[in-house]
Enzyme design. Structure first.
Site, PDB file in Angstrom:
ATOM      1  N   GLY A 219       0.831  -1.201  -0.037  1.00 60.49           N
ATOM      2  CA  GLY A 219      -0.012  -0.021   0.069  1.00 60.49           C
ATOM      3  C   GLY A 219       0.713   1.281   0.163  1.00 60.49           C
ATOM      4  NE  ARG A 260       0.152   2.687  -5.904  1.00 60.77           N
ATOM      5  CZ  ARG A 260      -0.832   2.863  -6.775  1.00 60.77           C
ATOM      6  NH1 ARG A 260      -0.897   3.330  -7.816  1.00 60.77           N
ATOM      7  NH2 ARG A 260      -2.093   2.258  -6.185  1.00 60.77           N
ATOM      8  CB  CYS A 326     -14.164   4.220 -30.210  1.00 60.39           C
ATOM      9  SG  CYS A 326     -13.238   4.081 -31.964  1.00 60.39           S
TER      10      CYS A 326
HETATM   11  N1  LLP Z   1      -1.749  -6.970  -1.145  1.00 63.38           N
HETATM   12  C1  LLP Z   1      -2.939  -6.938  -1.472  1.00 63.38           C
HETATM   13  C2  LLP Z   1      -3.895  -8.049  -0.706  1.00 63.38           C
HETATM   14  C3  LLP Z   1      -3.472  -6.029  -2.481  1.00 63.38           C
HETATM   15  O1  LLP Z   1      -4.624  -6.447  -2.598  1.00 63.38           O
HETATM   16  C4  LLP Z   1      -2.577  -5.028  -3.156  1.00 63.38           C
HETATM   17  C5  LLP Z   1      -3.016  -4.219  -4.079  1.00 63.38           C
HETATM   18  C6  LLP Z   1      -1.302  -5.139  -2.715  1.00 63.38           C
HETATM   19  C7  LLP Z   1      -0.722  -6.238  -1.703  1.00 63.38           C
HETATM   20  C8  LLP Z   1      -0.227  -4.261  -3.024  1.00 63.38           C
HETATM   21  O2  LLP Z   1      -0.522  -2.737  -3.054  1.00 63.38           O
HETATM   22  P1  LLP Z   1       0.567  -1.592  -3.392  1.00 63.38           P
HETATM   23  O3  LLP Z   1       1.578  -1.632  -2.703  1.00 63.38           O
HETATM   24  O4  LLP Z   1       0.692  -1.787  -4.994  1.00 63.38           O
HETATM   25  O5  LLP Z   1      -0.156  -0.395  -3.074  1.00 63.38           O
HETATM   26  N2  LLP Z   1      -5.010  -0.635  -9.840  1.00 63.38           N
HETATM   27  C9  LLP Z   1      -4.770   0.283  -8.671  1.00 63.38           C
HETATM   28  C10 LLP Z   1      -4.056  -0.254  -7.542  1.00 63.38           C
HETATM   29  C11 LLP Z   1      -4.901  -1.472  -6.959  1.00 63.38           C
HETATM   30  C12 LLP Z   1      -4.314  -2.268  -5.832  1.00 63.38           C
HETATM   31  C13 LLP Z   1      -4.859  -3.635  -5.231  1.00 63.38           C
HETATM   32  N3  LLP Z   1      -4.539  -4.205  -4.351  1.00 63.38           N
HETATM   33  C14 LLP Z   1      -4.041   1.387  -9.172  1.00 63.38           C
HETATM   34  O6  LLP Z   1      -3.736   1.464 -10.423  1.00 63.38           O
HETATM   35  O7  LLP Z   1      -3.614   2.509  -8.622  1.00 63.38           O
END
Ligand code: LLP
Length: 383
Positions: A219, A260, A326
């Site tokens: 996150g 991310r 489109c």
């Molecule tokens: N762990 C779980 C259980 C998750 O569902 C996620 C992301 C992560 C870890 C990793 O989160 P991060 O460190 O990447 O924030 N498509 C969206 C982001 C969706 C994230 C979904 N879950 C975007 O482009 O901002």
């Protein structure tokens, strides 16, 4: 390198390594494993690279488990999360002997127990708690608030304890897990959630379960509007310090699931201007890439820095950067001021390494973009 004849994601593997090491250093002194959330970018070369550095992965489908195994990630470094695990996916995860399944509902736990019984195996599980915190991010990417479909609140715990007791030969509770949302910067919200999870951890311990892991999810955000790398590395270090402090005294392996923050900055999407169209209202730069390759602006109103790959000296013009699809939501940026563009110029859309190619589609029957790896300034793999 040959001129690009199609839109392409270009990734810098060295940048990913830097961030991986920063995350590891932030947790130095703790027993800690990074489980890269491969939903952010499941390119095989990136998986191999992170795995060689020592990472495991967090997966959310049978397909991701298969990709991770094919890339050489050892099964005992794979975690399986996700709200809708099918019978086949669970069977596959157990047969492959992955590290742990993060359970999202009592029915899922019953299904896991059933499959483990049929296979004559013990399933290592962790319960995903919904700590009901508001992480102040885009509503589509909060996951640990009471309205979200993810995780379980404390009211589920008696039922889960009952299932564990009934199937004690086939289930082993290894720990608890949380993931409160994505694109987060407020460490106090993380701390609040961790404290809530630890309270439940202590309750399960008191019931005699030998929990030896705590998975705090992913996150951590990156600032898409500013490329302040120094601040980002500082945030990673502060995050590690906060987690170590919040979990002091717990005898557990800490698991994190960053997506991310490891890969977003490492990738750009490069497209080529096909047409410039000036209307009475706006000037459009129409590219061969768009929402089908990078859906974040259309889906979340996300902003990505636009870097024109030209020797820009001319006057600045305000552009909407749009694609070939489109749909009027097919934009990559709106109202950006850039040096004058012309047909054939290339444009890089920055910070697109996470949730870029991974969310790309072939809408309108366009090709997926190419993916190109760079390390030490050299092109490594063109896939
Ligand atoms: N762990 C779980 C259980 C998750 O569902 C996620 C992301 C992560 C870890 C990793 O989160 P991060 O460190 O990447 O924030 N498509 C969206 C982001 C969706 C994230 C979904 N879950 C975007 O482009 O901002």
């Amino acid at each position: 390198m040959a001129a690009l004849d199609q839109p392409a994601y270009i990734y810098d593997l060295d940048d990913i390594a830097l961030r991986f090491h920063a995350m590891n250093n932030a947790f130095a002194g703790a027993r800690h494993t990074i489980h890269y959330a491969m939903k952010a970018n499941s390119n095989a070369a990136i998986l191999r690279h992170l795995c060689a550095l020592g990472a495991g992965v967090d997966t959310v489908s049978g397909g991701e488990i298969a990709r991770a195994l094919a890339a050489g990630v050892p099964a005992d470094r794979i975690i399986f999360s996700g709200v809708a695990k099918t019978h086949q996916e669970i069977q596959r995860a157990l047969t492959a002997r992955i590290k742990q399944i993060n359970v999202e509902s009592p029915q899922e736990l019953l299904r896991i127990a059933d499959i483990a019984r049929q296979l004559g195996m013990v399933a290592n599980v962790a319960f995903r708690l919904n700590p009901n915190v508001n992480p102040k991010t885009h509503p589509y990417i909060t996951t640990g608030f009471r309205d979200n479909k993810f995780g379980m609140d404390e009211s589920f715990m008696p039922e889960l304890s009952g299932i564990l007791a009934d199937s004690s030969k086939f289930l082993r509770l290894r720990g608890l897990t949380m993931h409160i949302g994505s694109l987060l910067f407020d460490l106090e919200v993380f701390r609040e959630a961790i404290e809530k999870v630890i309270a439940v951890h202590d309750t399960f311990k008191a019931q005699g379960h030998a929990l030896d892991r705590l998975d705090i999810g992913g996150g951590l955000g990156v600032d898409y509007d500013n490329a302040d790398t120094a601040r980002e590395f500082e945030l990673i270090a502060e995050y590690g310090r906060m987690v170590i402090q919040a979990t002091r005294g717990l005898d557990v392996e800490l698991l994190t699931e960053p997506g991310r923050v490891l890969v977003a900055r490492a990738g750009v999407l490069v497209g080529r201007v096909q047409y410039i169209k000036a209307t009475a209202q706006k000037t459009f730069a129409i590219l061969d890439t768009g929402m089908h390759h990078l859906i974040r602006p259309a889906l979340y109103g996300a902003t990505h820095r636009i870097l024109p790959l030209i020797q820009g000296t001319g006057q600045q013009i305000m552009y909407d950067i749009v694609g070939p699809i489109c749909e009027s939501s097919d934009f990559l940026a709106k109202g950006v001021s850039l040096p004058q563009l012309k047909q054939g110029d290339c444009i890089a859309i920055a910070d697109a390494g996470a949730y870029g190619f991974a969310m790309a589609s072939q809408y309108n029957s366009h090709e997926l973009p190419a993916e190109i790896m760079v390390a030490a300034g050299r092109v490594l793999v063109c896939e």
